[in-house]
Design a protein around this motif. Structure first.
Motif: not given
Length: 464
Positions: A427-430, A210-212, A205, A215, A221, A208
């Motif tokens: 907020f959950r990672h895919p 930050h994940r973006d 969790y 990537t 990730t 997104d």
């Protein structure tokens, strides 16, 4: 006697068409500038003497051009008011192109969206006093191009504050200022890519954006699932990742604190593999009924990059953040940041340094901690048995766990109440495989103080 700006009027950039007489060229240039809207209606033009001196032409030429445009209605001239662009010019402006619109979150009357402090609590008077003192004492070189690490005054103030308040080992020479957490993460993502890191572990969790950023820098990730003890760092060995992004003091958004065992597991992995831990300490100042949880960086300053920000303690609009960098990484961080400090204004850096040194920052944090604790307690009391509340020992948000189907029903009801709410599922990672939780993430720090009671009432109504 020196003439004022009002006497001269605004500076003008005029290009006189070649091959035409001076008066005709000047008249057409002024007419087109007014017609296109480049000279705004009501703008005071320079006096004929001043414009003639600027253009290197005779004053009579300017006076005749002005008179012709007054007669046409493009300009107005009144005694004591000077020559101005007429209001009629407004209608002649070309229609502006339709702006490119990006999707935006609908505005609501009430908001419990997480991620923001009470902006009305910004210490305006204290900040202004600190700014005045900082400006009066600032050396002349502070207004020039700066050290890419940022102003030394702020780095020194932060080193002392982080050591005593967050347990961070922070030499001023190892602190790099940046424009908030996202800017720091972007720089670190570039550094990791340059080091040929291909994969970064992130919490199951999280944000997104930050994940973006990761990537977008060409990094993949990998998910570390999250439970009541924080991120499952025991999964790091053998994962093949070169770095891990953690929120150990107060996991965002679940609110869990990373247990000592899992902290040790993360540090052991970093030491044995040469990996890096990126520590996001986004709201570490705000703890309520638990002992302070220090920064993970204190366990191994050579394997952890500590990232902090003023976005929650003061305001995100300051765009003020900092990294405490392992000595071995400093040259690489400065290489990706560039040869000068592009992060934030030197004046704001000096102001924050003075704000910390004077004790005003500590006083502000204590005051806001009391405000947020009262809100948290009122939230828990108001929700009662409608939802199980967790993640509330620290921070500016709480998680409300709901029965099956409750998340969607609560969001529909919130829409009727004109209340902005965020589901935990957002907020959950895919790639997370853990069973999803039906829950809401309630940012009790977000509403202004004047709207808090009404916002809380809207939440209660949405949970009925």
């Amino acid at each position: 006697m020196t003439e004022s700006w009002a006497t001269f009027g605004a500076d003008l950039h005029l290009e006189l068409a070649a091959g035409r007489g001076l008066r005709a060229g000047l008249t057409e240039a002024l007419r087109e500038a007014a017609r296109s809207g480049r000279l705004a209606p009501g703008l005071r033009l320079p006096s004929s003497r001043s414009l003639a001196a600027d253009l290197g032409i005779a004053r009579n030429t300017v006076a005749e051009a002005y008179a012709e445009l007054v007669a046409e209605g493009w300009l107005t001239a009144r005694q004591g008011s000077g020559t101005r662009v007429a209001e009629r010019a407004r209608a002649r402006r070309p229609a502006p192109a339709a702006p490119v619109r990006r999707p935006v979150r609908p505005k609501t009357s009430y908001s419990l969206m997480p991620g923001s402090p009470d902006l009305g609590g910004f210490p305006r008077a204290g900040w202004l006093s600190a700014a005045r003192r900082a400006l009066s004492e600032a050396p002349n070189e502070a207004f020039g191009y700066a050290d890419p690490r940022g102003r030394v005054e702020l780095r020194e103030a932060l080193a002392g504050y982080l050591a005593r308040a967050r347990g961070v080992y922070a030499d001023p020479e190892r602190i790099v200022l940046c424009a908030g957490f996202a800017h720091g993460l972007m720089l670190l993502a570039k550094l990791l890519r340059a080091r040929r890191v291909r994969e970064v572990a992130v919490e199951g969790y999280g944000l997104d954006v930050h994940r973006d950023l990761l990537t977008g820098a060409g990094l993949r990730t990998r998910v570390l699932e999250v439970d009541a003890a924080g991120a499952c760092t025991r999964a790091l060995p053998g994962s093949g990742v070169g770095a891990v992004l953690l929120t150990p003091a107060h996991q965002f958004p679940t609110g869990a604190a990373l247990t000592p065992e899992r902290r040790a597991a993360a540090v052991d992995w970093a030491r044995s593999t040469g990996g890096l831990i990126l520590e996001d300490d986004y709201d570490g100042e705000f703890r309520y009924d638990r002992q302070p949880v220090g920064a993970l960086q204190g366990l191994d300053p050579d394997r952890v990059v500590y990232l902090g920000t003023a976005s929650k303690s003061l305001a995100p609009g300051l765009r003020m953040g900092w990294m405490v960098v392992p000595r071995s990484l400093m040259d690489e961080v400065l290489a990706v940041k560039g040869p000068t400090d592009w992060s934030s204004s030197a004046i704001e850096q000096l102001t924050l340094a003075e704000f910390i040194r004077s004790g005003a920052y500590d006083r502000h944090v204590r005051e806001m901690r009391l405000r947020y604790r009262r809100r948290r307690d009122e939230l828990v009391a108001a929700v009662g048995e409608r939802a199980a509340v967790s993640g509330i020992a620290a921070g500016l948000h709480a998680v409300l766990d709901l029965a099956a189907g409750g998340e969607r029903a609560a969001l529909r009801a919130a829409a009727w109440q004109d209340l902005g709410l965020q589901p935990l599922s957002f907020f959950r990672h895919p790639d997370s495989v853990a069973p999803p939780r039906e829950a809401l993430v309630v940012g009790f720090g977000t509403p202004p103080q004047s709207a808090w009671s009404a916002t809380l009432a809207a939440l209660v109504a949405a949970l009925l």
